[in-house]
Design a protein around this motif. Structure first.
Motif, PDB file in Angstrom:
ATOM      1  N   LEU A  37       0.827  -1.206   0.000  1.00  0.00           N
ATOM      2  CA  LEU A  37       0.000   0.000   0.000  1.00  0.00           C
ATOM      3  C   LEU A  37       0.864   1.260   0.000  1.00  0.00           C
ATOM      4  O   LEU A  37       0.447   2.322  -0.473  1.00  0.00           O
ATOM      5  CB  LEU A  37      -0.918   0.004   1.226  1.00  0.00           C
ATOM      6  CG  LEU A  37      -1.916  -1.155   1.323  1.00  0.00           C
ATOM      7  CD1 LEU A  37      -2.701  -1.045   2.622  1.00  0.00           C
ATOM      8  CD2 LEU A  37      -2.862  -1.150   0.134  1.00  0.00           C
ATOM      9  N   GLU A  38       2.010   1.156   0.594  1.00  0.00           N
ATOM     10  CA  GLU A  38       2.949   2.279   0.657  1.00  0.00           C
ATOM     11  C   GLU A  38       4.219   1.896  -0.094  1.00  0.00           C
ATOM     12  O   GLU A  38       4.531   0.714  -0.278  1.00  0.00           O
ATOM     13  CB  GLU A  38       3.321   2.602   2.117  1.00  0.00           C
ATOM     14  CG  GLU A  38       2.139   2.666   3.070  1.00  0.00           C
ATOM     15  CD  GLU A  38       1.343   3.946   2.922  1.00  0.00           C
ATOM     16  OE1 GLU A  38       1.830   4.845   2.232  1.00  0.00           O
ATOM     17  OE2 GLU A  38       0.229   3.988   3.487  1.00  0.00           O
ATOM     18  N   GLU A  39       4.951   2.911  -0.513  1.00  0.00           N
ATOM     19  CA  GLU A  39       6.227   2.625  -1.149  1.00  0.00           C
ATOM     20  C   GLU A  39       7.205   2.123  -0.089  1.00  0.00           C
ATOM     21  O   GLU A  39       7.329   2.688   0.995  1.00  0.00           O
ATOM     22  CB  GLU A  39       6.799   3.901  -1.787  1.00  0.00           C
ATOM     23  CG  GLU A  39       8.109   3.657  -2.520  1.00  0.00           C
ATOM     24  CD  GLU A  39       8.634   4.915  -3.189  1.00  0.00           C
ATOM     25  OE1 GLU A  39       9.801   4.933  -3.592  1.00  0.00           O
ATOM     26  OE2 GLU A  39       7.856   5.907  -3.299  1.00  0.00           O
ATOM     27  N   ILE A  40       7.847   1.016  -0.391  1.00  0.00           N
ATOM     28  CA  ILE A  40       8.779   0.410   0.564  1.00  0.00           C
ATOM     29  C   ILE A  40      10.173   0.971   0.294  1.00  0.00           C
ATOM     30  O   ILE A  40      10.718   0.822  -0.812  1.00  0.00           O
ATOM     31  CB  ILE A  40       8.772  -1.117   0.417  1.00  0.00           C
ATOM     32  CG1 ILE A  40       7.353  -1.662   0.695  1.00  0.00           C
ATOM     33  CG2 ILE A  40       9.790  -1.765   1.364  1.00  0.00           C
ATOM     34  CD1 ILE A  40       7.193  -3.133   0.453  1.00  0.00           C
ATOM     35  N   SER A  41      10.718   1.632   1.298  1.00  0.00           N
ATOM     36  CA  SER A  41      12.062   2.208   1.131  1.00  0.00           C
ATOM     37  C   SER A  41      13.104   1.106   1.154  1.00  0.00           C
ATOM     38  O   SER A  41      12.995   0.147   1.916  1.00  0.00           O
ATOM     39  CB  SER A  41      12.349   3.233   2.238  1.00  0.00           C
ATOM     40  OG  SER A  41      12.323   2.601   3.497  1.00  0.00           O
ATOM     41  N   LYS A  42      14.080   1.259   0.320  1.00  0.00           N
ATOM     42  CA  LYS A  42      15.145   0.264   0.263  1.00  0.00           C
ATOM     43  C   LYS A  42      16.455   0.941   0.718  1.00  0.00           C
ATOM     44  O   LYS A  42      16.916   1.879   0.087  1.00  0.00           O
ATOM     45  CB  LYS A  42      15.299  -0.270  -1.159  1.00  0.00           C
ATOM     46  CG  LYS A  42      14.050  -1.027  -1.637  1.00  0.00           C
ATOM     47  CD  LYS A  42      14.208  -1.560  -3.034  1.00  0.00           C
ATOM     48  CE  LYS A  42      12.946  -2.301  -3.474  1.00  0.00           C
ATOM     49  NZ  LYS A  42      13.064  -2.822  -4.843  1.00  0.00           N
ATOM     50  N   LYS A  43      16.955   0.468   1.821  1.00  0.00           N
ATOM     51  CA  LYS A  43      18.161   1.073   2.388  1.00  0.00           C
ATOM     52  C   LYS A  43      19.343   0.127   2.272  1.00  0.00           C
ATOM     53  O   LYS A  43      19.186  -1.077   2.347  1.00  0.00           O
ATOM     54  CB  LYS A  43      17.911   1.457   3.861  1.00  0.00           C
ATOM     55  CG  LYS A  43      16.813   2.459   4.025  1.00  0.00           C
ATOM     56  CD  LYS A  43      16.602   2.794   5.488  1.00  0.00           C
ATOM     57  CE  LYS A  43      15.464   3.809   5.673  1.00  0.00           C
ATOM     58  NZ  LYS A  43      15.212   4.114   7.089  1.00  0.00           N
TER      59      LYS A  43
END
Length: 239
Positions: A233-239
């Motif tokens: 549902l939300e953009e998943i941040s990739k760290k």
């Protein structure tokens, strides 16, 4: 609300006592009582094509009533799976008397649904043990039936979500006679009385419970959940 009343309709054809008590079949008597309370009611029987429970019929059924006894084994597994799917999707199911041994009830319960029984013209007193439950609306402290088949504990079912009625019999046994469950989006009500050689479904208090039961298991408007792989549902941040 659209209701389908399903019945084997075998005892009525082979036993004159049953035919005299239910000249229009057990399904006919139940359907008439429900129709008199404003429901849109149809019937279906075992010997019809697809047992009368086609995809079209079930797609248009809000609540299915089920009475079976001598021919549980003749019900097609394909139809059982079809009914099971509709219950999970939200169709209400009311299982009556010896329907405890039906394939559909056993599949939904996941147990044998076995019990003790006796045909000896026992007096039955169905005690209301949850007077606040909508299925008990309009019923006094108990329903008394002059003669019925005895069902006794242990009843091999999962613990009910809600227990509405407990029966006492003249021979001393007790039985969980009004049990509710939820499976998926669907609601289920098991109601014990209704042996074919007794006029139980002509009893006005029993008919009141059937009407209340139909209302309680009726589907909500909530859509069936979506399962399987899901996008975030939300953009998943990739760290």
């Amino acid at each position: 609300m659209k209701i389908t009343v399903w019945n084997e309709n075998r005892h009525e054809k082979s036993n004159q006592v049953v035919a005299d008590i239910y000249p229009e079949g057990i399904h006919g008597t139940i359907a008439k009582a429900l129709a008199e309370n404003g429901f849109d009611v149809k019937t279906a029987t075992l010997d019809e094509p697809e047992h009368g429970l086609t995809e079209e019929v079930l797609s248009e059924t809000d609540v299915l009533f089920w009475w079976g006894h001598m021919a549980h084994h003749e019900v097609s597994d394909e139809i059982v799976n079809r009914v099971h799917k509709r219950v999970l999707e939200g169709m209400g199911l009311v299982v009556l008397h010896s329907g405890h041994f039906s394939k559909i009830f056993q599949k939904l319960m996941g147990t044998t649904c076995n019990l003790k029984w006796r045909e000896a013209d026992d007096r039955e007193r169905l005690w209301v043990v949850d007077p606040s439950h909508p299925i008990a609306e309009g019923i006094g402290e108990y329903i008394e039936l002059e003669k019925e088949e005895m069902y006794g504990e242990h009843f091999d079912i999962p613990a009910p979500d809600q227990l509405v009625f407990v029966s006492w019999f003249e021979g001393g046994e007790v039985f969980r006679s009004g049990c509710t469950y939820q499976r998926g989006n669907g609601k289920i009500f098991y109601f014990r009385p209704g042996h074919e050689t007794y006029p139980t479904y002509h009893n006005k208090e029993v008919q009141k419970v059937l009407v209340n039961g139909a209302k309680w298991v009726s589907p909500s408007n909530r859509p069936y959940p979506t399962y399987g792989n899901a996008k975030p549902l939300e953009e998943i941040s990739k760290k």
